[in-house]
Structures are given as structure tokens and as C-alpha cells.
Design a protein around this motif. Sequence first.
Motif: not given
Length: 309
Positions: A14-17, A36-37, A42-44
Amino acid sequence: MKIDNEPDIADFDAALLLVMDAIWSARNVSLAARRLHRSQSTISASLNRLRELLKDQVFVWDGRQMNPTALTEQLMPQVSDIIASMRALIWRAHGGAEHAHRRFVIATSSYVTALFSAGLLTRVADEMPGVSLDFIATAPNSWTKSVLPDIDLFIVPTNVARTRGLHTARLYQDAYVCIGARDNAQLVADMAPDDFLGLRHVGFSSVPRLTASHEASHWHALGITPNYVMQTPEYLSLPAIVAATDTVAIVPGRLAQAAMRDFALKAVRPPVPVPDLEIVMVWKPAQNDDPVHAWLRGALVDLAMAFDA
């Protein structure tokens, strides 16, 4: 049954959303990471995982910013609503509903009010006792900067909603039918279009002295003109009128179904083209993450799904 090549929902974090929503808002991976701190790497990595699961690039860098793909444009209204619903779920689990005292103003047509109000009041009593509701009638062409702050939610046909800068979500789809008195021998199934257009019609119009409605705008383009003998400012009055006269009326199917419980009516499919009616919810971006507003939108979606249950 799992379809071949269909992603397993268990693989979807769900964190992908949240990552998808952050990149959508920032149009930049670094800015999304700050919001998102999280680290940029990590985001990439999350974006790469989204691309793998959705079989789509999701966002594409053009040298200046991350641009959403066509699939992302299509998915984002639902993604934003899912995130808001998740926050509302956690908020309620921590007792937030017990302390929520809000009065929502919902702008829509009288027949939509009739369809939803009883069920919504029941949900309010059971889940959000501190919430109250004001349903008001307003036309989308009256939406102004002075009006918008006073309205918490619009429920309108998708083709008349001026939604630039606002959030939207589909609520339900309906098909138009033609209703008449049960003993009206002139209204029959599969009648010739010219015979149908020649019947005495009453209809909805949002503008005095003109024929202005969702269905009429389509007919104007086709050169179709029913024999209107009267027009009213709301659909809700039409069943009582046709039940007591030799007139007929085009109305949304769900309204016709409800009206048949109170009036001696019959309904037939119009022999002229009438587009389906898609109803959407429209709200201000600042309200998207409001847990009580998210609860309201979710309750309306649940009630709309129950129409076809």
C-alpha cells in the motif's frame, strides 16, 4: 479465479500508492522523497516496483519533470481516494469518529438527494453521529470562487462538471428510460422514433425558456426535437405529472424504478439515442485528505454500489 499474468494483490504494498501520489503532486522524485521523509533511492526503487506491477512506465522524465503516463492519469483519482479512505480508516480506529462534529453542504439535483438521503442518514446515525447534512440545488454553471468555499461536495453528471483544479471520482452510471402512465396506450416498446417524438413530452430543463439538460444537449447535436409541452426545473416532479396525464418523460432509470413504487407507471427504452448518465463526485483538493470528508465519499460510493445489488 486468477487471470493469467494478473498481478497478485499480495505483491502490492500500500505504501506504493503513497509514492505514486507524492510523485504525482511533486512531479519530481527528490521532492517526493522529502515529502515522504524517505531517501531518493527508496522512492526510485518504489517507482520501479510500480512500473513492474502495473506494466507501465507510470511517470516519465522529460528533462525537467516527471510526467504521468496515460494510465497514471486514469488511475490517480482512484489512488487519491484510496489513500484518503485509508487515512479515514485509521482515524476512525483511533476514535476520531466519536469527536467529529461537521455540517456538510452537498450540491446536487433533487432526485439524487432523494436517492441517497435516507441511506446516508442511516450511515451517519450508525457511524458518524456528529455529522449533519445540507443538500442544496445548484447548477454547475453557477460554480464561482464565491460559491465553492460554501460547498463541500458536488454530485453531478460528468459532462457538465467544471472540474479543473478539483478532485473527481465516479459515483455511478445510469441509463435513461421513458416513463408514462401505466394505461397510456400511446407509449409502447419498440415504437417508431417519429411516433415517439410526436408524443406529448414533459422534460427537465435547467434554464427557463430553453431546453437545457444532459439528454437534450445530445439530441440538439443529432437534430432531434421531442414535442415538449412543458418543462420543469427538476426530474423529481416528472413521475407525478405523467402518471396523471397523457404525457411522457425521459428520466434516469433509478428515478423511474423508485417512482414506480408510488405511481402507476410503465417504462420503455427510448427509440432515439440517449447517452448513459455518469454521475461523479467533485470536491476541493484541500478536502481530499480530510478523514470525515473521505468517510462521506466512501459512504456515498457504498450506497451507489447497493443500487445494483
